[in-house]
Design an enzyme around this catalytic site. Structure first.
Site, PDB file in Angstrom:
ATOM      1  N   ASP A  35       0.786  -1.397  -0.161  1.00  0.00           N
ATOM      2  CA  ASP A  35      -0.004  -0.051   0.188  1.00  0.00           C
ATOM      3  C   ASP A  35       0.932   1.188   0.040  1.00  0.00           C
ATOM      4  O   ASP A  35       1.897   1.211   0.583  1.00  0.00           O
ATOM      5  CB  ASP A  35      -1.137   0.138   1.292  1.00  0.00           C
ATOM      6  CG  ASP A  35      -2.004   1.047   1.015  1.00  0.00           C
ATOM      7  OD1 ASP A  35      -2.376   1.466  -0.019  1.00  0.00           O
ATOM      8  OD2 ASP A  35      -2.563   1.299   2.164  1.00  0.00           O
ATOM      9  N   HIS A  78       2.651   3.522  -8.838  1.00  0.00           N
ATOM     10  CA  HIS A  78       2.217   2.239  -9.222  1.00  0.00           C
ATOM     11  C   HIS A  78       3.675   1.598 -10.148  1.00  0.00           C
ATOM     12  O   HIS A  78       4.220   0.622  -9.862  1.00  0.00           O
ATOM     13  CB  HIS A  78       1.021   1.944 -10.027  1.00  0.00           C
ATOM     14  CG  HIS A  78      -0.128   2.387  -9.194  1.00  0.00           C
ATOM     15  ND1 HIS A  78      -0.287   1.892  -8.059  1.00  0.00           N
ATOM     16  CD2 HIS A  78      -1.386   3.064  -9.510  1.00  0.00           C
ATOM     17  CE1 HIS A  78      -1.473   2.219  -7.577  1.00  0.00           C
ATOM     18  NE2 HIS A  78      -1.905   3.002  -8.445  1.00  0.00           N
ATOM     19  N   LEU A  96      10.897 -20.581  -4.880  1.00  0.00           N
ATOM     20  CA  LEU A  96       9.814 -19.670  -4.275  1.00  0.00           C
ATOM     21  C   LEU A  96       8.582 -19.990  -5.046  1.00  0.00           C
ATOM     22  O   LEU A  96       8.357 -19.975  -6.482  1.00  0.00           O
ATOM     23  CB  LEU A  96      10.359 -18.352  -4.510  1.00  0.00           C
ATOM     24  CG  LEU A  96       9.128 -17.319  -3.903  1.00  0.00           C
ATOM     25  CD1 LEU A  96       9.257 -17.356  -2.308  1.00  0.00           C
ATOM     26  CD2 LEU A  96       9.906 -15.893  -4.351  1.00  0.00           C
TER      27      LEU A  96
HETATM   28  C1  FPP Z   1      -1.647   0.276  -3.279  1.00  0.00           C
HETATM   29  O1  FPP Z   1      -1.212   1.772  -3.504  1.00  0.00           O
HETATM   30  C2  FPP Z   1      -1.118  -0.366  -4.388  1.00  0.00           C
HETATM   31  C3  FPP Z   1      -1.925  -0.901  -5.493  1.00  0.00           C
HETATM   32  C4  FPP Z   1      -3.402  -0.946  -5.672  1.00  0.00           C
HETATM   33  C5  FPP Z   1      -1.369  -1.665  -6.810  1.00  0.00           C
HETATM   34  C6  FPP Z   1      -0.071  -2.591  -6.401  1.00  0.00           C
HETATM   35  C7  FPP Z   1       0.633  -2.633  -7.742  1.00  0.00           C
HETATM   36  C8  FPP Z   1       1.940  -2.613  -7.969  1.00  0.00           C
HETATM   37  C9  FPP Z   1       2.898  -2.429  -6.564  1.00  0.00           C
HETATM   38  C10 FPP Z   1       2.522  -2.667  -9.183  1.00  0.00           C
HETATM   39  C11 FPP Z   1       3.298  -3.674  -9.756  1.00  0.00           C
HETATM   40  C12 FPP Z   1       2.751  -5.038  -9.358  1.00  0.00           C
HETATM   41  C13 FPP Z   1       3.120  -6.227  -9.886  1.00  0.00           C
HETATM   42  C14 FPP Z   1       2.728  -7.460  -9.307  1.00  0.00           C
HETATM   43  C15 FPP Z   1       3.728  -6.282 -11.094  1.00  0.00           C
HETATM   44  P1  FPP Z   1      -2.503   2.872  -3.249  1.00  0.00           P
HETATM   45  O2  FPP Z   1      -2.795   3.128  -4.662  1.00  0.00           O
HETATM   46  O3  FPP Z   1      -3.727   2.398  -2.489  1.00  0.00           O
HETATM   47  O4  FPP Z   1      -1.886   3.840  -2.518  1.00  0.00           O
HETATM   48  P2  FPP Z   1      -2.394   4.931  -1.567  1.00  0.00           P
HETATM   49  O5  FPP Z   1      -2.917   4.209  -0.248  1.00  0.00           O
HETATM   50  O6  FPP Z   1      -1.279   5.995  -1.376  1.00  0.00           O
HETATM   51  O7  FPP Z   1      -3.528   5.423  -2.378  1.00  0.00           O
END
Ligand code: FPP
Length: 242
Positions: free
Chosen positions: A12, A29, A123
């Protein structure tokens, strides 16, 4: 006890990481991909058996369309770019979640990556996409109900072990360490059934800043906790489970 057998991570904070830099959330992201690679590498190096990452929840479909499509594009890109290296490092990749909601092209790419890495014994990596813990439990319940209705299963024979076999993580041990970045202390509908006894570790670090050092801190914290599984500390010391 050296390292956790199974680590689950809620990644997150990408959006806030980007907003703090005056960038659109999608930049966060993109920046979140490198820590994914680093975490996989670190788990393989430490001998962690399984790693399950929460990349996109059932609820995330409600985000603005541009953010959803950027994320879907990133998953596709990452799959295309990383799968050979995962395979070369004996990583078995599986996607958990409701994949019927994903674009057909992405579904195909996922199926190919899973088939390629299916025999790998290093893994065990699960990436949760369009996943929700309640969805997982409901799907399991539906399958059991169908088996009961057809006469293949007696309702009285449904126990925890039988139920768990219908869940997305059926063949894996339950996560023993749950990590969430981004400062919130919530489960957010991740792996509800499977984390019943997991140790929980929360860090304020935003996901793009996550690294091996923070992971080492989480593992150190995990090692220091007494896992009682409902027993008393005295019972555990007399009859250790692990
Ligand atoms: C949460 O941060 C993150 C996500 C919803 C997306 C996770 C995706 C990645 C880490 C990209 C790569 C992943 C793979 C597996 C290739 P948020 O958007 O909720 O952040 P915030 O809480 O600050 O709004």
């Amino acid at each position: 006890m050296s390292v956790p057998a199974h680590i689950a991570i809620v990644m997150d904070g990408n959006g806030r990481w980007a907003e703090a830099r005056g960038e659109p959330r999608t930049v966060g992201h993109r920046a979140g991909i490198e820590p994914v690679r680093a975490t996989i590498r670190e788990c393989a190096r430490l001998g962690v058996g399984a790693l399950t990452l929460f990349a996109f929840s059932s609820e995330n479909w409600r985000r603005p369309e541009t953010e959803v499509s950027t994320l879907m594009g990133l998953f596709m890109e990452a799959l295309e770019r990383e799968v050979q290296e995962l395979h070369a490092n004996q990583v078995r990749l599986r996607i958990i979640g409701n994949r019927q909601r994903l674009a057909v092209g992405l579904q195909q790419r996922i199926a190919e990556a899973e088939a390629l890495t299916a025999g790998n014994t290093g893994l065990q990596l699960q990436v949760a996409v369009s996943y929700g813990g309640r969805w997982d439990v409901i799907e399991a319940a539906k399958r059991l109900a169908a088996q009961a209705a057809s006469g293949a299963l007696r309702a009285a024979d449904i126990d925890e072990e039988r139920f768990a076999r219908e869940l997305q993580l059926a063949d894996l041990p339950d996560p023993d360490l749950f990590i969430r970045t981004g400062g919130d202390h919530r489960i957010s509908n991740f792996l509800l059934w499977n984390i019943a006894y997991a140790e929980l570790f929360f860090t304020d670090a935003l996901w793009p800043d996550f690294n091996a050092e923070i992971m080492a801190e989480a593992i150190e914290d995990f090692r220091g906790r007494e896992r009682r599984f409902g027993l008393t500390g005295k019972q555990l010391r007399e009859e250790p489970r692990v």
